[in-house]
Design a protein around this motif. Structure first.
Motif, PDB file in Angstrom:
ATOM      1  N   ARG A  26      -6.861   4.883  -4.549  1.00 17.35           N
ATOM      2  CA  ARG A  26      -8.119   4.081  -4.195  1.00 17.35           C
ATOM      3  C   ARG A  26      -8.693   4.306  -2.690  1.00 17.35           C
ATOM      4  NH1 ARG A  26      -9.356  -0.339  -7.717  1.00 17.35           N
ATOM      5  NH2 ARG A  26     -10.224  -1.357  -6.008  1.00 17.35           N
ATOM      6  N   LEU A  85       0.774  -1.136  -0.078  1.00 17.48           N
ATOM      7  CA  LEU A  85      -0.030  -0.149  -0.056  1.00 17.48           C
ATOM      8  C   LEU A  85       0.885   1.195  -0.056  1.00 17.48           C
ATOM      9  CD1 LEU A  85      -2.782  -1.094   2.413  1.00 17.48           C
ATOM     10  CD2 LEU A  85      -2.952  -1.000   0.303  1.00 17.48           C
ATOM     11  N   ASN A  98      -3.147   1.933  -5.149  1.00 14.79           N
ATOM     12  CA  ASN A  98      -3.892   1.783  -3.917  1.00 14.79           C
ATOM     13  C   ASN A  98      -4.145   2.894  -3.167  1.00 14.79           C
ATOM     14  OD1 ASN A  98      -4.434  -0.920  -4.529  1.00 14.79           O
ATOM     15  ND2 ASN A  98      -2.660  -1.576  -3.381  1.00 14.79           N
TER      16      ASN A  98
END
Length: 312
Positions: free
Chosen positions: A99, A90, A96
């Motif tokens: 998101r 991450l 990521n």
């Protein structure tokens, strides 16, 4: 007890009774008449038996303890390894991080508007030959999704659900030419209808032809009857141009939508409408105007030039 004739007879009698009970118990199986007594005995003497077993078998307990300790250590070590790998992923994956940022922003919008949402991911776009702006999301009827539900993200109005399958659904985007939504102007409450124009700004027809509108004004959804297909208060966009008012019955303006329809990823389907109209509370804060810097030029006279400006 003394070894007498009476004691031997008592011993024989007790052994006979024991064999009789064993025979009855075996033949009775699960319906044995002594099953209740056996369970009661297990309840009373079970903890004692465990304690005695622990006391008389320290070697076996030590081996079991070592074995369990090793297993727990391996499990904890694996979890720590997995968590470290996930954090590293991450931390190094821009997608990521993006998101997560989108999800946080959408949850904030849902909280401000009191919308009950079902999060979803865009997994496909509409076929190019269909000449329509649609996307497919990874939630469907099994997730409580129904036709004519509002779809939004952390920026504002995305569209509405048009087709629902068991595990997926199709969303008609707000910039599609077949898309129309009722709008309300911030502060003035002027009503209108916004229509999609593909990759161009939304076209909005205000019901009041004499409405005073200017560039930078903002719009939200007006809402539909029974909140379908649109719930109220979802940010739509910002006015970018206003047509001169003529003799028409309506006023035309063009709105730059908050949502970027070519970069959709994380969206939310509104499965529960707010109890009251959130009005303008979901709109983002207005941008502060950038001050125009002022420059003051000060002229310092040269030492070789007289005050009257003539050379010596």
């Amino acid at each position: 007890m003394r070894d007498t004739r009476e004691s031997r007879l008592l011993l024989v009698l007790l052994i006979a009774i024991a064999f009789a009970l064993i025979t009855v118990d075996i033949r009775g199986g699960q319906d044995s008449p002594v099953d209740g007594a056996r369970q009661a005995a297990a309840t009373v003497f079970g903890p004692i038996e465990n304690g005695v077993s622990s006391a008389v078998d320290p070697v076996g307990n030590a081996i079991a303890a070592v074995r369990d300790s090793s297993t727990r250590h391996d499990r904890v070590a694996q979890l720590e390894h997995d968590n470290a790998a996930l954090k590293a992923k991450l931390g190094s994956d821009d997608r990521n991080r993006s998101r997560l940022k989108q999800l946080d922003k959408m949850i904030k919008v849902a909280g401000e508007g009191q919308y009950g949402i079902k999060g979803a991911e865009v997994i496909a776009i509409g076929a190019a030959q269909g000449f329509s702006w649609t996307v497919t999301i990874d939630v469907g009827a099994h997730d409580g999704i129904k036709r004519d539900m509002t779809v939004l993200n952390g920026d504002g109005l995305v569209g509405r659900v048009t087709t629902v399958g068991p595990d997926t659904a199709t969303v008609l985007l707000a910039n599609d030419p077949d898309f129309t939504v009722g709008t309300r102007m911030e502060s003035t409450d002027e009503l209108g209808f916004a229509s999609g124009q593909g990759d161009r700004p939304l076209r909005v027809e205000l019901l009041n032809a004499k409405a005073k509108i200017k560039k930078g004004d903002r719009l939200v959804t007006f809402g539909s009857q029974a909140d379908k297909p649109f719930v109220p208060g979802v940010p739509v966009g910002v006015v970018s141009r206003v047509d001169p008012s003529g003799g028409d019955l309506t006023r035309t303006m063009y709105v730059r939508p908050y949502v970027s329809f070519t970069k959709l990823d994380i969206v939310g389907v509104v499965v529960a409408a707010p109890k009251s109209d959130p009005r303008d509370t979901v709109l983002p804060p207005k941008p502060r105007p950038t001050p125009t810097p002022t420059v003051t030029v000060t002229v310092t006279p040269s030492a070789n030039v007289p005050v009257d400006g003539q050379q010596q």
